[in-house]
Motif scaffolding. Structure first.
Motif, PDB file in Angstrom:
ATOM      1  N   LYS A   1       1.023  -1.023  -0.162  1.00 32.33           N
ATOM      2  CA  LYS A   1      -0.265   0.140  -0.063  1.00 32.33           C
ATOM      3  C   LYS A   1       0.368   1.635  -0.050  1.00 32.33           C
ATOM      4  N   HIS A   2       0.583   1.979  -1.063  1.00 30.72           N
ATOM      5  CA  HIS A   2       1.539   3.540  -1.530  1.00 30.72           C
ATOM      6  C   HIS A   2       0.735   4.179  -0.093  1.00 30.72           C
ATOM      7  N   ILE A   3       2.431   5.038   0.491  1.00 28.50           N
ATOM      8  CA  ILE A   3       0.906   5.982   1.472  1.00 28.50           C
ATOM      9  C   ILE A   3       1.516   7.179   0.977  1.00 28.50           C
ATOM     10  N   GLU A   4       0.348   7.940   1.498  1.00 31.55           N
ATOM     11  CA  GLU A   4       0.871   9.370   0.637  1.00 31.55           C
ATOM     12  C   GLU A   4       0.938  10.582   1.364  1.00 31.55           C
ATOM     13  N   ASP A   5       2.262  11.669   0.810  1.00 26.05           N
ATOM     14  CA  ASP A   5       3.444  12.232   2.266  1.00 26.05           C
ATOM     15  C   ASP A   5       2.137  13.336   2.369  1.00 26.05           C
ATOM     16  N   PRO A   6       1.272  13.449   3.233  1.00 24.37           N
ATOM     17  CA  PRO A   6       0.736  14.812   3.528  1.00 24.37           C
ATOM     18  C   PRO A   6       1.147  15.238   3.547  1.00 24.37           C
ATOM     19  N   LYS A   7       0.363  17.355   2.443  1.00 30.20           N
ATOM     20  CA  LYS A   7       0.974  18.204   2.129  1.00 30.20           C
ATOM     21  C   LYS A   7       0.878  19.416   3.505  1.00 30.20           C
ATOM     22  N   ILE A   8       1.536  20.431   3.670  1.00 27.47           N
ATOM     23  CA  ILE A   8       1.326  21.385   4.753  1.00 27.47           C
ATOM     24  C   ILE A   8       1.773  22.134   4.205  1.00 27.47           C
ATOM     25  N   LYS A   9       0.990  23.565   5.294  1.00 29.38           N
ATOM     26  CA  LYS A   9       0.936  25.239   4.242  1.00 29.38           C
ATOM     27  C   LYS A   9       2.265  25.848   4.708  1.00 29.38           C
ATOM     28  N   LEU A  10       2.808  26.429   3.872  1.00 25.96           N
ATOM     29  CA  LEU A  10       3.978  27.262   4.428  1.00 25.96           C
ATOM     30  C   LEU A  10       4.184  28.413   4.372  1.00 25.96           C
ATOM     31  N   ARG A  11       4.516  29.225   4.852  1.00 22.44           N
ATOM     32  CA  ARG A  11       3.965  30.886   4.989  1.00 22.44           C
ATOM     33  C   ARG A  11       5.785  31.400   4.720  1.00 22.44           C
ATOM     34  N   LEU A  12       6.468  32.379   3.114  1.00 24.19           N
ATOM     35  CA  LEU A  12       7.106  32.728   2.870  1.00 24.19           C
ATOM     36  C   LEU A  12       6.605  34.040   2.918  1.00 24.19           C
ATOM     37  N   SER A  13       7.732  35.142   3.548  1.00 25.60           N
ATOM     38  CA  SER A  13       8.296  36.307   3.040  1.00 25.60           C
ATOM     39  C   SER A  13       9.215  36.220   2.250  1.00 25.60           C
ATOM     40  N   VAL A  14       8.829  37.021   0.524  1.00 23.05           N
ATOM     41  CA  VAL A  14       9.609  37.228  -0.346  1.00 23.05           C
ATOM     42  C   VAL A  14       9.343  38.550  -1.126  1.00 23.05           C
ATOM     43  N   ARG A  15       9.906  38.984  -1.589  1.00 28.61           N
ATOM     44  CA  ARG A  15       9.479  39.909  -2.584  1.00 28.61           C
ATOM     45  C   ARG A  15       8.728  39.837  -3.529  1.00 28.61           C
ATOM     46  N   LYS A  16       7.636  40.682  -3.284  1.00 25.85           N
ATOM     47  CA  LYS A  16       6.514  41.090  -4.529  1.00 25.85           C
ATOM     48  C   LYS A  16       6.873  41.075  -5.667  1.00 25.85           C
ATOM     49  N   SER A  17       7.714  41.902  -6.567  1.00 29.83           N
ATOM     50  CA  SER A  17       8.327  40.822  -7.634  1.00 29.83           C
ATOM     51  C   SER A  17       8.952  39.533  -8.518  1.00 29.83           C
ATOM     52  N   ALA A  18       9.693  39.607  -7.140  1.00 27.82           N
ATOM     53  CA  ALA A  18      10.171  37.492  -7.111  1.00 27.82           C
ATOM     54  C   ALA A  18       8.857  36.851  -7.297  1.00 27.82           C
TER      55      ALA A  18
ATOM     56  N   LEU B   1       2.678  27.573  -9.014  1.00 25.50           N
ATOM     57  CA  LEU B   1       3.901  27.978  -8.240  1.00 25.50           C
ATOM     58  C   LEU B   1       4.384  27.339  -6.545  1.00 25.50           C
ATOM     59  N   SER B   2       2.947  26.320  -6.142  1.00 26.56           N
ATOM     60  CA  SER B   2       3.240  25.616  -5.695  1.00 26.56           C
ATOM     61  C   SER B   2       4.549  24.223  -5.749  1.00 26.56           C
ATOM     62  N   THR B   3       3.863  23.666  -6.755  1.00 31.01           N
ATOM     63  CA  THR B   3       4.829  22.831  -7.192  1.00 31.01           C
ATOM     64  C   THR B   3       6.609  22.910  -7.331  1.00 31.01           C
ATOM     65  N   MET B   4       6.159  24.120  -7.920  1.00 26.10           N
ATOM     66  CA  MET B   4       7.464  24.519  -8.513  1.00 26.10           C
ATOM     67  C   MET B   4       8.952  24.728  -7.006  1.00 26.10           C
ATOM     68  N   VAL B   5       8.053  25.852  -6.459  1.00 28.68           N
ATOM     69  CA  VAL B   5       8.424  24.953  -4.563  1.00 28.68           C
ATOM     70  C   VAL B   5       8.760  23.964  -4.178  1.00 28.68           C
ATOM     71  N   GLU B   6       8.129  22.920  -4.576  1.00 30.86           N
ATOM     72  CA  GLU B   6       7.983  21.894  -4.148  1.00 30.86           C
ATOM     73  C   GLU B   6       8.938  21.148  -5.134  1.00 30.86           C
ATOM     74  N   GLU B   7       9.228  21.113  -5.710  1.00 29.91           N
ATOM     75  CA  GLU B   7       9.827  20.439  -6.709  1.00 29.91           C
ATOM     76  C   GLU B   7      11.846  21.397  -5.944  1.00 29.91           C
ATOM     77  N   TYR B   8      11.798  23.163  -5.949  1.00 25.07           N
ATOM     78  CA  TYR B   8      12.762  23.329  -5.687  1.00 25.07           C
ATOM     79  C   TYR B   8      13.754  22.311  -4.281  1.00 25.07           C
ATOM     80  N   LEU B   9      12.836  22.797  -3.278  1.00 25.42           N
ATOM     81  CA  LEU B   9      12.369  22.106  -1.940  1.00 25.42           C
ATOM     82  C   LEU B   9      13.394  20.653  -2.088  1.00 25.42           C
TER      83      LEU B   9
END
Length: 90
Positions: A2-19, A34-42
């Motif tokens: 059985k595959h156990i899914e890794d639960p998602k959590i909320k992440l709060r970041l402070s980032v420049r608006k332009s970024a 954007l969430s997928t991009m950040v997750e792939e980076y992490l």
């Protein structure tokens, strides 16, 4: 197994608006979020995997790669022989 899914959590970041704006535009052009991009980076920050595991991952990713190839019915020896003939012009 059985595959156990890794639960998602909320992440709060402070980032420049332009970024964030630039990243959202990029994500939209590449049909992702954007969430997928950040997750792939992490996901890049994990313990390195062994060389054997890396090779196994490559082999597993190629499984079925030659399914429709003319070489699908050839033995390893026949493929090696063909490659040697091609390499050395025999």
């Amino acid at each position: 197994m059985k595959h156990i899914e890794d639960p998602k959590i909320k992440l709060r970041l402070s980032v420049r608006k332009s970024a964030v704006e630039n990243a959202r535009k990029y994500a939209g052009k590449h049909h992702t979020s954007l969430s997928t991009m950040v997750e792939e980076y992490l996901n890049q920050f994990h313990e390195p995997i062994s060389d054997g595991q890396r090779k196994a991952d490559i082999i597993n990713s190629m499984f079925g790669f030659l399914k429709d190839s003319p070489m699908r019915n050839m033995t390893d020896w026949e493929i090696k022989d063909m490659m040697m003939k091609d390499k050395y012009g025999l």
